[in-house]
Scaffold this motif. Structure first.
Motif, PDB file in Angstrom:
ATOM      1  N   ASN A   1      -5.652 -15.673   9.671  1.00  0.00           N
ATOM      2  CA  ASN A   1      -4.520 -14.984   9.033  1.00  0.00           C
ATOM      3  C   ASN A   1      -3.358 -14.799  10.003  1.00  0.00           C
ATOM      4  O   ASN A   1      -2.183 -14.918   9.620  1.00  0.00           O
ATOM      5  CB  ASN A   1      -4.971 -13.623   8.501  1.00  0.00           C
TER       6      ASN A   1
ATOM      7  N   LEU B   1     -11.986 -18.879   3.658  1.00  0.00           N
ATOM      8  CA  LEU B   1     -11.865 -17.595   4.347  1.00  0.00           C
ATOM      9  C   LEU B   1     -12.772 -16.524   3.756  1.00  0.00           C
ATOM     10  O   LEU B   1     -13.037 -15.507   4.407  1.00  0.00           O
ATOM     11  CB  LEU B   1     -10.412 -17.114   4.305  1.00  0.00           C
ATOM     12  N   GLN B   2     -13.235 -16.743   2.515  1.00  0.00           N
ATOM     13  CA  GLN B   2     -14.160 -15.779   1.923  1.00  0.00           C
ATOM     14  C   GLN B   2     -15.579 -15.918   2.479  1.00  0.00           C
ATOM     15  O   GLN B   2     -16.427 -15.058   2.242  1.00  0.00           O
ATOM     16  CB  GLN B   2     -14.203 -15.975   0.394  1.00  0.00           C
ATOM     17  N   ARG B   3     -15.828 -16.998   3.233  1.00  0.00           N
ATOM     18  CA  ARG B   3     -17.186 -17.291   3.691  1.00  0.00           C
ATOM     19  C   ARG B   3     -17.310 -17.295   5.208  1.00  0.00           C
ATOM     20  O   ARG B   3     -18.303 -17.786   5.733  1.00  0.00           O
ATOM     21  CB  ARG B   3     -17.643 -18.638   3.129  1.00  0.00           C
TER      22      ARG B   3
ATOM     23  N   THR C   1     -10.282 -11.398  -3.985  1.00  0.00           N
ATOM     24  CA  THR C   1     -10.971 -10.110  -3.796  1.00  0.00           C
ATOM     25  C   THR C   1     -11.158  -9.363  -5.114  1.00  0.00           C
ATOM     26  O   THR C   1     -11.953  -8.419  -5.179  1.00  0.00           O
ATOM     27  CB  THR C   1     -10.179  -9.225  -2.819  1.00  0.00           C
TER      28      THR C   1
ATOM     29  N   SER D   1     -16.726 -15.148   9.078  1.00  0.00           N
ATOM     30  CA  SER D   1     -16.839 -13.791   9.625  1.00  0.00           C
ATOM     31  C   SER D   1     -15.463 -13.128   9.708  1.00  0.00           C
ATOM     32  O   SER D   1     -14.426 -13.780   9.585  1.00  0.00           O
ATOM     33  CB  SER D   1     -17.475 -13.841  11.010  1.00  0.00           C
ATOM     34  N   GLY D   2     -15.488 -11.838   9.948  1.00  0.00           N
ATOM     35  CA  GLY D   2     -14.256 -11.067   9.948  1.00  0.00           C
ATOM     36  C   GLY D   2     -13.276 -11.468  11.028  1.00  0.00           C
ATOM     37  O   GLY D   2     -12.070 -11.573  10.775  1.00  0.00           O
ATOM     38  N   TRP D   3     -13.766 -11.716  12.250  1.00  0.00           N
ATOM     39  CA  TRP D   3     -12.838 -12.044  13.334  1.00  0.00           C
ATOM     40  C   TRP D   3     -12.231 -13.430  13.154  1.00  0.00           C
ATOM     41  O   TRP D   3     -11.064 -13.646  13.507  1.00  0.00           O
ATOM     42  CB  TRP D   3     -13.551 -11.934  14.682  1.00  0.00           C
TER      43      TRP D   3
ATOM     44  N   LYS E   1     -11.606 -14.776  10.193  1.00  0.00           N
ATOM     45  CA  LYS E   1     -10.615 -14.572   9.142  1.00  0.00           C
ATOM     46  C   LYS E   1      -9.351 -13.938   9.706  1.00  0.00           C
ATOM     47  O   LYS E   1      -8.231 -14.310   9.324  1.00  0.00           O
ATOM     48  CB  LYS E   1     -11.219 -13.694   8.047  1.00  0.00           C
ATOM     49  N   THR E   2      -9.513 -12.998  10.635  1.00  0.00           N
ATOM     50  CA  THR E   2      -8.345 -12.358  11.241  1.00  0.00           C
ATOM     51  C   THR E   2      -7.520 -13.348  12.048  1.00  0.00           C
ATOM     52  O   THR E   2      -6.280 -13.376  11.956  1.00  0.00           O
ATOM     53  CB  THR E   2      -8.798 -11.197  12.148  1.00  0.00           C
TER      54      THR E   2
END
Length: 328
Positions: A138, A126-128, A216, A130-132, A134-135
């Motif tokens: 989650n 999840l650190q690698r 993080t 894109s934002g969407w 990852k969302t």
């Protein structure tokens, strides 16, 4: 000389000294006893609730484990009789009990290792992304985490059903694999493997979210410095990421051991309320002795032994945390 010259001159009083400036009043220092009592006063309501909710059941559990307590005593036809250590002697001398202990340890160890490995891999992944993405992941993790255990167990029963199971149908599509009609619960190891997958499925979201928060806090400068020194991905993870996450990993591992050794509803519901002997874990074994065989004293003794084993895990956790605190 005139009379006016002979009069005594009037004495002039000396000037009064100026009043000292106002000195601000120093605040009174609190007594050490009051400072020490303040945290206990704040914790008092929570401690009172814990004593009421958990204290009485624990005391009752210890009391029953040293008594002969069956159906007659439960309904008040006979008074409870002291049994001394007879319940513990009977439990510890039973080879079936030690088989259950070994099965529980293996089950818990497998579940914890599987949970931590999968959770770490997903958290790193999840650190690698894109934002969407990852969302979305989650959201899926929180949804699976919030699903009631009974609902999740029912879903897994359907997935691994011998006649209509989706998992068997998917495996049968592989070349040379025929799993149609395969009963995963015909043997203990295969059935416990399915229950282990259910436990891991429910525990991974918490591990992923917690490890994600810990990742993080890993300084990017340290990772860059390790890469400049020639370390690969594994080297960066081993020498930079893993030491920083060690306190979180120790906490998650300890909690996972406690939760997985206390697994009950997954086994109970998966086996329709009657787990066979090869599916018995310490929790279900204690329940079976107490409520199926009406031997509440022996069931309490098994439960108390389980509590002692879990206290050993907590002691190891506290020791590791103290070591980490001394190093820091």
């Amino acid at each position: 000389m005139s009379a006016a010259d002979t009069t005594t001159p009037a004495k002039v009083p000396p000037p009064r000294p100026a009043p000292p400036p106002d000195v601000p009043e120093q605040p009174r220092q609190k007594r050490p006893s009051a400072i020490a009592a303040a945290p206990w006063a704040l914790l008092a309501p929570c401690l009172l609730i814990l004593v009421l909710v958990m204290g009485y059941p624990l005391v009752r559990l210890v009391t029953l484990s040293f008594q002969t307590f069956g159906q007659s005593q439960l309904w008040g036809f006979k008074p409870a009789e002291s049994a001394g250590f007879a319940n513990f002697t009977k439990v510890l001398g039973d080879s079936g009990f030690w088989a259950v202990v070994l099965r529980t340890i293996v089950f818990a160890a497998g579940s914890v290792i599987f949970t931590m490995v999968v959770g770490m891999l997903i958290a790193l992944l999840l650190q690698r992304v894109s934002g969407w993405v990852k969302t979305l992941v989650n959201i899926a993790l929180v949804a699976s985490w919030g699903m009631p255990i009974i609902v999740a167990t029912t879903v897994f029963k359907w997935l691994f059903d011998s006649d209509y199971g989706v998992f068997n149908a998917l495996l049968s599509k592989l070349p040379g694999v025929d799993m149609i009609g395969h009963n995963w619960f015909a043997s203990g190891p295969e059935g416990l493997l399915v229950i282990m997958l259910l436990v891991v499925w429910g525990a991974v979201p918490f591990v992923v979210i917690t490890l994600g928060a810990g990742l993080t806090q890993v300084p990017k400068e340290l990772e860059e410095a390790a890469r400049l020194d020639g370390a690969g991905a594994w080297g960066v993870f081993r020498h930079v990421t893993l030491p920083i996450l060690k306190p979180i990993i120790v906490m998650l591992t300890t909690l996972s051991v406690i939760w997985d050794m206390g697994v009950f509803p997954q086994v109970f519901v998966m086996r329709n309320g009657h787990p066979e002997s090869e599916f018995q874990l310490l929790t279900t074994y204690s329940y079976d002795q107490a409520f199926m065989r009406n031997d509440y004293g022996q069931g309490s003794a098994i439960a108390l032994i389980t509590v002692v084993l879990l206290l050993g895990v907590v002691a190891v956790y506290m020791r590791q945390m103290l070591k980490i605190g001394e190093v820091e």
